[in-house]
Design a protein around this motif. Sequence first.
Motif, PDB file in Angstrom:
ATOM      1  N   TYR A  59       0.840  -1.203   0.000  1.00  0.00           N
ATOM      2  CA  TYR A  59       0.000   0.000   0.000  1.00  0.00           C
ATOM      3  C   TYR A  59       0.875   1.252   0.000  1.00  0.00           C
ATOM      4  CZ  TYR A  59      -3.808  -2.993   1.690  1.00  0.00           C
ATOM      5  OH  TYR A  59      -4.768  -3.964   1.822  1.00  0.00           O
ATOM      6  N   PRO A  60       0.269   2.390  -0.358  1.00  0.00           N
ATOM      7  CA  PRO A  60       0.980   3.656  -0.151  1.00  0.00           C
ATOM      8  C   PRO A  60       1.211   3.862   1.355  1.00  0.00           C
ATOM      9  CG  PRO A  60      -0.920   3.961  -1.596  1.00  0.00           C
ATOM     10  CD  PRO A  60      -1.031   2.589  -1.004  1.00  0.00           C
ATOM     11  N   ALA A  61       2.306   4.501   1.706  1.00  0.00           N
ATOM     12  CA  ALA A  61       2.650   4.717   3.117  1.00  0.00           C
ATOM     13  C   ALA A  61       2.049   6.017   3.622  1.00  0.00           C
ATOM     14  CB  ALA A  61       4.161   4.695   3.304  1.00  0.00           C
ATOM     15  N   ASN A  62       0.716   6.089   3.638  1.00  0.00           N
ATOM     16  CA  ASN A  62       0.037   7.231   4.252  1.00  0.00           C
ATOM     17  C   ASN A  62      -1.250   6.742   4.904  1.00  0.00           C
ATOM     18  OD1 ASN A  62      -2.360   7.694   2.405  1.00  0.00           O
ATOM     19  ND2 ASN A  62      -0.696   7.877   0.919  1.00  0.00           N
ATOM     20  N   ASP A  63      -1.706   7.461   5.924  1.00  0.00           N
ATOM     21  CA  ASP A  63      -2.864   7.034   6.707  1.00  0.00           C
ATOM     22  C   ASP A  63      -4.142   6.918   5.881  1.00  0.00           C
ATOM     23  OD1 ASP A  63      -1.762   6.630   9.314  1.00  0.00           O
ATOM     24  OD2 ASP A  63      -1.600   8.809   9.538  1.00  0.00           O
ATOM     25  N   ASP A  64      -4.334   7.778   4.907  1.00  0.00           N
ATOM     26  CA  ASP A  64      -5.558   7.745   4.106  1.00  0.00           C
ATOM     27  C   ASP A  64      -5.663   6.492   3.245  1.00  0.00           C
ATOM     28  OD1 ASP A  64      -6.403  10.165   5.137  1.00  0.00           O
ATOM     29  OD2 ASP A  64      -5.553  11.331   3.476  1.00  0.00           O
ATOM     30  N   ASP A  65      -4.546   5.974   2.762  1.00  0.00           N
ATOM     31  CA  ASP A  65      -4.570   4.850   1.819  1.00  0.00           C
ATOM     32  C   ASP A  65      -4.233   3.497   2.435  1.00  0.00           C
ATOM     33  OD1 ASP A  65      -5.255   6.536  -0.298  1.00  0.00           O
ATOM     34  OD2 ASP A  65      -3.154   7.008  -0.687  1.00  0.00           O
ATOM     35  N   PHE A  66      -3.681   3.501   3.639  1.00  0.00           N
ATOM     36  CA  PHE A  66      -3.292   2.252   4.285  1.00  0.00           C
ATOM     37  C   PHE A  66      -4.529   1.401   4.584  1.00  0.00           C
ATOM     38  CE2 PHE A  66      -2.036   0.083   8.399  1.00  0.00           C
ATOM     39  CZ  PHE A  66      -1.358  -0.937   7.773  1.00  0.00           C
ATOM     40  N   LEU A  67      -4.547   0.179   4.058  1.00  0.00           N
ATOM     41  CA  LEU A  67      -5.631  -0.800   4.199  1.00  0.00           C
ATOM     42  C   LEU A  67      -6.925  -0.391   3.496  1.00  0.00           C
ATOM     43  CD1 LEU A  67      -5.110  -1.979   7.888  1.00  0.00           C
ATOM     44  CD2 LEU A  67      -4.190  -2.984   5.791  1.00  0.00           C
ATOM     45  N   LYS A  68      -6.824   0.586   2.609  1.00  0.00           N
ATOM     46  CA  LYS A  68      -7.976   1.016   1.817  1.00  0.00           C
ATOM     47  C   LYS A  68      -8.313  -0.080   0.802  1.00  0.00           C
ATOM     48  CE  LYS A  68      -9.432   5.162  -0.728  1.00  0.00           C
ATOM     49  NZ  LYS A  68      -8.966   6.486  -1.175  1.00  0.00           N
ATOM     50  N   ARG A 132       5.594  -5.437  16.028  1.00  0.00           N
ATOM     51  CA  ARG A 132       5.000  -5.056  17.315  1.00  0.00           C
ATOM     52  C   ARG A 132       3.733  -5.877  17.527  1.00  0.00           C
ATOM     53  NH1 ARG A 132       5.248   0.624  15.535  1.00  0.00           N
ATOM     54  NH2 ARG A 132       7.384   1.229  15.878  1.00  0.00           N
ATOM     55  N   ARG A 133       3.467  -6.200  18.771  1.00  0.00           N
ATOM     56  CA  ARG A 133       2.249  -6.935  19.111  1.00  0.00           C
ATOM     57  C   ARG A 133       1.050  -6.086  18.690  1.00  0.00           C
ATOM     58  NH1 ARG A 133      -1.322  -7.419  23.216  1.00  0.00           N
ATOM     59  NH2 ARG A 133      -2.063  -9.515  23.651  1.00  0.00           N
ATOM     60  N   LEU A 134       0.125  -6.680  17.948  1.00  0.00           N
ATOM     61  CA  LEU A 134      -1.002  -5.932  17.394  1.00  0.00           C
ATOM     62  C   LEU A 134      -2.102  -5.659  18.407  1.00  0.00           C
ATOM     63  CD1 LEU A 134      -1.250  -7.711  13.943  1.00  0.00           C
ATOM     64  CD2 LEU A 134      -0.238  -5.485  14.456  1.00  0.00           C
ATOM     65  N   GLY A 135      -2.333  -6.557  19.350  1.00  0.00           N
ATOM     66  CA  GLY A 135      -3.371  -6.340  20.351  1.00  0.00           C
ATOM     67  C   GLY A 135      -4.761  -6.356  19.741  1.00  0.00           C
ATOM     68  N   ARG A 136      -5.640  -5.455  20.247  1.00  0.00           N
ATOM     69  CA  ARG A 136      -7.040  -5.447  19.819  1.00  0.00           C
ATOM     70  C   ARG A 136      -7.392  -4.294  18.894  1.00  0.00           C
ATOM     71  NH1 ARG A 136     -10.067  -5.812  25.415  1.00  0.00           N
ATOM     72  NH2 ARG A 136      -8.652  -4.112  25.744  1.00  0.00           N
ATOM     73  N   SER A 137      -6.497  -3.379  18.691  1.00  0.00           N
ATOM     74  CA  SER A 137      -6.835  -2.202  17.886  1.00  0.00           C
ATOM     75  C   SER A 137      -6.474  -2.407  16.413  1.00  0.00           C
ATOM     76  CB  SER A 137      -6.106  -0.973  18.428  1.00  0.00           C
ATOM     77  OG  SER A 137      -4.718  -1.145  18.342  1.00  0.00           O
ATOM     78  N   ARG A 138      -7.049  -1.564  15.577  1.00  0.00           N
ATOM     79  CA  ARG A 138      -6.735  -1.594  14.144  1.00  0.00           C
ATOM     80  C   ARG A 138      -5.250  -1.260  13.981  1.00  0.00           C
ATOM     81  NH1 ARG A 138      -6.722   1.605   9.300  1.00  0.00           N
ATOM     82  NH2 ARG A 138      -8.018   0.661   7.705  1.00  0.00           N
ATOM     83  N   PRO A 139      -4.558  -1.979  13.101  1.00  0.00           N
ATOM     84  CA  PRO A 139      -3.123  -1.707  12.911  1.00  0.00           C
ATOM     85  C   PRO A 139      -2.873  -0.261  12.482  1.00  0.00           C
ATOM     86  CG  PRO A 139      -3.797  -3.692  11.760  1.00  0.00           C
ATOM     87  CD  PRO A 139      -5.044  -3.036  12.244  1.00  0.00           C
ATOM     88  N   LYS A 140      -1.781   0.271  12.958  1.00  0.00           N
ATOM     89  CA  LYS A 140      -1.402   1.642  12.611  1.00  0.00           C
ATOM     90  C   LYS A 140      -0.369   1.620  11.483  1.00  0.00           C
ATOM     91  CE  LYS A 140      -2.327   3.410  17.227  1.00  0.00           C
ATOM     92  NZ  LYS A 140      -3.278   2.368  17.500  1.00  0.00           N
ATOM     93  N   LEU A 141      -0.390   2.669  10.704  1.00  0.00           N
ATOM     94  CA  LEU A 141       0.512   2.777   9.556  1.00  0.00           C
ATOM     95  C   LEU A 141       1.963   2.534   9.940  1.00  0.00           C
ATOM     96  CD1 LEU A 141       1.156   3.560   6.600  1.00  0.00           C
ATOM     97  CD2 LEU A 141       1.237   5.931   7.388  1.00  0.00           C
ATOM     98  N   GLN A 142       2.437   3.131  11.040  1.00  0.00           N
ATOM     99  CA  GLN A 142       3.856   3.021  11.390  1.00  0.00           C
ATOM    100  C   GLN A 142       4.292   1.573  11.637  1.00  0.00           C
ATOM    101  OE1 GLN A 142       1.684   4.904  13.167  1.00  0.00           O
ATOM    102  NE2 GLN A 142       1.919   4.569  15.353  1.00  0.00           N
TER     103      GLN A 142
END
Length: 172
Positions: A59-68, A132-142
């Motif tokens: 994916y593109p490395a920006n918050d708007d397009d990540f996992l889009k 990094r451990r993903l836990g319960r939240s949606r993955p973050k771009l970083q």
Amino acid sequence: MTAKQLTLGIALALAAPAGAQGEVLGTDRNACIAGSGPAIRVNVMGLKDRVGRLKLELYPANDDDFLKDDRDLIKEGKVFRRVWAETPEGGQVSLCIKAPRAGRYALLFTHDRDGRNKFDFWKDGAGFPSNRRLGRSRPKLQEAVIDVGSGVTVTNIRAQYLRGLGGFAPIG
């Protein structure tokens, strides 16, 4: 390729069992085998089992397009690439995905255990270059960002699966 990625690639090649270092999976495998980047070789560790299919997505490395949605990214002319591979019965698991050019991207690995091509939160696994451990939240771009050089960039991803109330984590 950074010095850290180069060192990691050399260490992995030396530590791999005989014959395993050349075994690369996925529809883009020839790019990694030939060293004709830009491409990313992902060494996957910690699979829960050897069923289903493995997938890499770029994916593109920006918050708007990540996992889009891939259809939207393609329609908008943005970077998106997906490769599949059958899960091997044994041995080291390495996948390859081509990048359109050297640069910064977001990379997602999934273990589609039931082969339905739809992420099943309860069964399937996922992983990112940060490990990094993903836990319960949606993955973050970083967690997913990777810098790709003009050759083959090597990274390790540890698969993570739902582990009770704590969310996604590596097995063991």
